[in-house]
Design an enzyme around this catalytic site. Sequence first.
Site, PDB file in Angstrom:
ATOM      1  N   SER A 119     -70.556  34.403  -9.927  1.00  0.00           N
ATOM      2  CA  SER A 119     -69.179  34.334 -10.265  1.00  0.00           C
ATOM      3  C   SER A 119     -68.702  33.920 -11.523  1.00  0.00           C
ATOM      4  O   SER A 119     -69.201  33.080 -12.070  1.00  0.00           O
ATOM      5  CB  SER A 119     -68.423  33.672  -9.036  1.00  0.00           C
ATOM      6  OG  SER A 119     -67.287  33.507  -9.458  1.00  0.00           O
ATOM      7  N   TYR A 144     -64.192  38.213 -13.151  1.00  0.00           N
ATOM      8  CA  TYR A 144     -62.704  38.143 -12.975  1.00  0.00           C
ATOM      9  C   TYR A 144     -62.332  38.459 -14.558  1.00  0.00           C
ATOM     10  O   TYR A 144     -62.554  37.810 -15.383  1.00  0.00           O
ATOM     11  CB  TYR A 144     -62.402  36.728 -12.586  1.00  0.00           C
ATOM     12  CG  TYR A 144     -62.375  36.732 -11.103  1.00  0.00           C
ATOM     13  CD1 TYR A 144     -62.017  37.503 -10.291  1.00  0.00           C
ATOM     14  CD2 TYR A 144     -62.823  35.498 -10.631  1.00  0.00           C
ATOM     15  CE1 TYR A 144     -62.163  37.261  -8.842  1.00  0.00           C
ATOM     16  CE2 TYR A 144     -63.086  35.157  -9.015  1.00  0.00           C
ATOM     17  CZ  TYR A 144     -62.599  36.085  -8.338  1.00  0.00           C
ATOM     18  OH  TYR A 144     -62.845  36.163  -6.897  1.00  0.00           O
ATOM     19  N   THR A 170     -64.486  42.594 -10.245  1.00  0.00           N
ATOM     20  CA  THR A 170     -63.604  42.263  -9.135  1.00  0.00           C
ATOM     21  C   THR A 170     -62.180  42.705  -9.313  1.00  0.00           C
ATOM     22  O   THR A 170     -61.504  41.965 -10.117  1.00  0.00           O
ATOM     23  CB  THR A 170     -63.880  40.764  -8.370  1.00  0.00           C
ATOM     24  OG1 THR A 170     -65.217  40.670  -7.968  1.00  0.00           O
ATOM     25  CG2 THR A 170     -63.103  40.683  -7.249  1.00  0.00           C
ATOM     26  N   ARG A 179     -52.883  32.102   0.817  1.00  0.00           N
ATOM     27  CA  ARG A 179     -54.112  31.656   1.795  1.00  0.00           C
ATOM     28  C   ARG A 179     -53.532  30.060   2.120  1.00  0.00           C
ATOM     29  O   ARG A 179     -53.536  29.156   1.744  1.00  0.00           O
ATOM     30  CB  ARG A 179     -55.290  31.558   0.857  1.00  0.00           C
ATOM     31  CG  ARG A 179     -55.871  32.915   0.432  1.00  0.00           C
ATOM     32  CD  ARG A 179     -57.281  32.431  -0.221  1.00  0.00           C
ATOM     33  NE  ARG A 179     -57.669  33.698  -0.922  1.00  0.00           N
ATOM     34  CZ  ARG A 179     -58.601  33.581  -1.906  1.00  0.00           C
ATOM     35  NH1 ARG A 179     -59.366  32.625  -2.028  1.00  0.00           N
ATOM     36  NH2 ARG A 179     -59.049  34.791  -2.449  1.00  0.00           N
ATOM     37  N   LYS A 252     -65.684  46.243  -7.619  1.00  0.00           N
ATOM     38  CA  LYS A 252     -65.721  45.467  -6.270  1.00  0.00           C
ATOM     39  C   LYS A 252     -64.086  45.332  -5.780  1.00  0.00           C
ATOM     40  O   LYS A 252     -63.383  44.987  -6.456  1.00  0.00           O
ATOM     41  CB  LYS A 252     -66.470  44.181  -6.549  1.00  0.00           C
ATOM     42  CG  LYS A 252     -66.334  43.128  -5.236  1.00  0.00           C
ATOM     43  CD  LYS A 252     -67.121  41.961  -5.579  1.00  0.00           C
ATOM     44  CE  LYS A 252     -67.234  41.210  -4.264  1.00  0.00           C
ATOM     45  NZ  LYS A 252     -65.938  40.263  -3.978  1.00  0.00           N
ATOM     46  N   HIS A 276     -62.933  41.451   0.216  1.00  0.00           N
ATOM     47  CA  HIS A 276     -63.042  40.136  -0.236  1.00  0.00           C
ATOM     48  C   HIS A 276     -63.091  39.008   0.915  1.00  0.00           C
ATOM     49  O   HIS A 276     -62.688  38.005   1.026  1.00  0.00           O
ATOM     50  CB  HIS A 276     -61.847  39.737  -1.009  1.00  0.00           C
ATOM     51  CG  HIS A 276     -62.255  38.761  -2.065  1.00  0.00           C
ATOM     52  ND1 HIS A 276     -62.185  39.049  -3.463  1.00  0.00           N
ATOM     53  CD2 HIS A 276     -62.342  37.224  -2.128  1.00  0.00           C
ATOM     54  CE1 HIS A 276     -62.518  38.004  -4.246  1.00  0.00           C
ATOM     55  NE2 HIS A 276     -62.448  36.862  -3.499  1.00  0.00           N
ATOM     56  N   SER A 308     -68.030  41.900   3.699  1.00  0.00           N
ATOM     57  CA  SER A 308     -67.041  41.706   4.370  1.00  0.00           C
ATOM     58  C   SER A 308     -67.395  41.571   5.596  1.00  0.00           C
ATOM     59  O   SER A 308     -67.214  42.852   6.446  1.00  0.00           O
ATOM     60  CB  SER A 308     -65.467  42.233   4.187  1.00  0.00           C
ATOM     61  OG  SER A 308     -65.106  42.144   2.501  1.00  0.00           O
ATOM     62  N   ARG A 331     -70.080  34.236   3.175  1.00  0.00           N
ATOM     63  CA  ARG A 331     -69.955  32.868   3.726  1.00  0.00           C
ATOM     64  C   ARG A 331     -71.106  32.454   4.128  1.00  0.00           C
ATOM     65  O   ARG A 331     -71.379  31.274   4.056  1.00  0.00           O
ATOM     66  CB  ARG A 331     -68.775  33.000   4.641  1.00  0.00           C
ATOM     67  CG  ARG A 331     -67.485  33.151   4.342  1.00  0.00           C
ATOM     68  CD  ARG A 331     -66.521  32.975   5.310  1.00  0.00           C
ATOM     69  NE  ARG A 331     -65.110  33.459   4.903  1.00  0.00           N
ATOM     70  CZ  ARG A 331     -64.586  34.572   4.740  1.00  0.00           C
ATOM     71  NH1 ARG A 331     -65.135  35.512   5.000  1.00  0.00           N
ATOM     72  NH2 ARG A 331     -63.215  34.567   4.169  1.00  0.00           N
TER      73      ARG A 331
HETATM   74  C1  FNR Z   1     -65.515  34.590  -2.218  1.00  0.00           C
HETATM   75  N1  FNR Z   1     -65.717  35.738  -2.993  1.00  0.00           N
HETATM   76  C2  FNR Z   1     -65.553  36.062  -4.383  1.00  0.00           C
HETATM   77  N2  FNR Z   1     -65.574  37.351  -4.690  1.00  0.00           N
HETATM   78  C3  FNR Z   1     -65.723  37.475  -6.213  1.00  0.00           C
HETATM   79  O1  FNR Z   1     -65.630  38.649  -6.598  1.00  0.00           O
HETATM   80  N3  FNR Z   1     -65.459  36.394  -6.990  1.00  0.00           N
HETATM   81  C4  FNR Z   1     -65.587  34.847  -6.362  1.00  0.00           C
HETATM   82  O2  FNR Z   1     -65.688  34.020  -7.217  1.00  0.00           O
HETATM   83  C5  FNR Z   1     -65.418  34.989  -5.077  1.00  0.00           C
HETATM   84  N4  FNR Z   1     -65.527  33.562  -4.625  1.00  0.00           N
HETATM   85  C6  FNR Z   1     -65.661  33.507  -3.316  1.00  0.00           C
HETATM   86  C7  FNR Z   1     -65.444  32.198  -2.655  1.00  0.00           C
HETATM   87  C8  FNR Z   1     -65.659  31.912  -1.381  1.00  0.00           C
HETATM   88  C9  FNR Z   1     -65.772  30.501  -0.659  1.00  0.00           C
HETATM   89  C10 FNR Z   1     -65.757  33.251  -0.343  1.00  0.00           C
HETATM   90  C11 FNR Z   1     -65.888  32.884   0.921  1.00  0.00           C
HETATM   91  C12 FNR Z   1     -65.901  34.412  -0.987  1.00  0.00           C
HETATM   92  C13 FNR Z   1     -65.810  37.015  -1.868  1.00  0.00           C
HETATM   93  C14 FNR Z   1     -67.239  37.495  -1.978  1.00  0.00           C
HETATM   94  O3  FNR Z   1     -67.905  37.807  -3.028  1.00  0.00           O
HETATM   95  C15 FNR Z   1     -67.504  38.540  -0.710  1.00  0.00           C
HETATM   96  O4  FNR Z   1     -66.587  39.519  -0.888  1.00  0.00           O
HETATM   97  C16 FNR Z   1     -67.093  37.987   0.731  1.00  0.00           C
HETATM   98  O5  FNR Z   1     -67.313  36.774   0.885  1.00  0.00           O
HETATM   99  C17 FNR Z   1     -67.653  38.745   1.656  1.00  0.00           C
HETATM  100  O6  FNR Z   1     -67.298  38.416   2.970  1.00  0.00           O
HETATM  101  P1  FNR Z   1     -67.929  37.831   4.118  1.00  0.00           P
HETATM  102  O7  FNR Z   1     -69.473  38.136   4.091  1.00  0.00           O
HETATM  103  O8  FNR Z   1     -67.888  36.141   3.417  1.00  0.00           O
HETATM  104  O9  FNR Z   1     -67.250  37.806   5.208  1.00  0.00           O
END
Ligand code: FNR
Length: 379
Positions: A119, A144, A170, A179, A252, A276, A308, A331
């Site tokens: 990230s 980002y 992203t 949130r 993304k 996300h 996701s 996660r």
């Molecule tokens: C994320 N996600 C995320 N995506 C991204 O592009 N840059 C980021 O810095 C982050 N940071 C982030 C932190 C945390 C704590 C979570 C849970 C998620 C989103 C991540 O890449 C992904 O899209 C989701 O986590 C997918 O969903 P599930 O598998 O967690 O349900």
Amino acid sequence: SEIYLNGLADQQPPFTTDPTALEAAARERLEDGPFWYVAGAAGSGATARANREAFDRRRLVPRMLADATERDLGTTVLGTEMPAPVLLAPVGVQSILHEDGELATARAAAATGLPMILSTAASHTIEEVAEANGPGAPRWYQLYWPNDDDVCASILDRAKKAGFTTLVVTLDTWTLAWRPHDLDASYLPFIRGVGTAIPFSDPVFRAALAKPPEEDLISAVLQWVPTFTGTDKSWDRLPFLRAHWDGPIVLKGIQHPDDARRAVDAGMDGIVVSNHGGRQVDGAVASLDALPSIAAAVGDRTDILFDSGVRTGADVLKALALGAKAVLYGRPYAYGLALGGEDGVRHVLRSLLADLDLTLGLTGHRSVSELGPRSLASE
Ligand code: FNR
């Protein structure tokens, strides 16, 4: 088979092997801020729940006598060879969860051979993470997209030099969503090593800060926000990224077939169908429900990645059956990191791979390339 035999021989894993029980295990271990940083979602959590419901609604149809004793989980996505169609999703500021943060994740990813997507909002520098990941390990970089072109060019240049091959841009987080959990239980105080985090270490960004983050975290974060969020870019800005990145570029956060077509028409190399993890738009379509129409629109012209809600081996197979080439795992490995650092991430990843391998075979497939609509029961 090692995991399985250890389990049967009563050699206990470091923590649960059930990915759906990780959240509860992490809840017992973590304080509110770090726990809700991972578990939280946008608004009421409706989309995060819908992501899971969409998987539960679909069912695999096992086939018998398919000679699936020898199986091949390997695949190649955008030139990156991987031992299974799974990548580690970008997860920001991992030092909130464990002091080793992304370094632990990078080592665990390398141990399994799965590509890590780092990230932009990492808690360690691009170079430190690359070193922990190792010279031969596959790694992609998530952007980002900063509003400052010089900051953007600096970050991309460093990522390229550190051996990150594919850029994942992203699009869905151009501003942070509503949130409630983040507001009720703040996670900022849990960031360790703020000097290198999100990415205050970048020399171009750091030079623009009014005060170093070590001295005044809040004022640094207040400067991070307008640089890294706040402006929804336009499709005609994509050539800027192309000019500053040599390898494949993936967008993304795609959820609509028209956006998928647009990405491909704009010359992008791939897309990640993602909401996300339900963290951006509460009430958005479940990611798995968005996948079939996107696969129908662009599946023959691009590599589709998906995330996701993926938790189990069966989930991976369902996403592949509906048109994904590979999935991003989110996660669960973040909980693994919180529960056991590098070993914890490795345990979660190896468990997923073992589950995936067995479920692939037991459904009568010899290779992940065999999955298709016929692998699923009609709805
Ligand atoms: C994320 N996600 C995320 N995506 C991204 O592009 N840059 C980021 O810095 C982050 N940071 C982030 C932190 C945390 C704590 C979570 C849970 C998620 C989103 C991540 O890449 C992904 O899209 C989701 O986590 C997918 O969903 P599930 O598998 O967690 O349900």
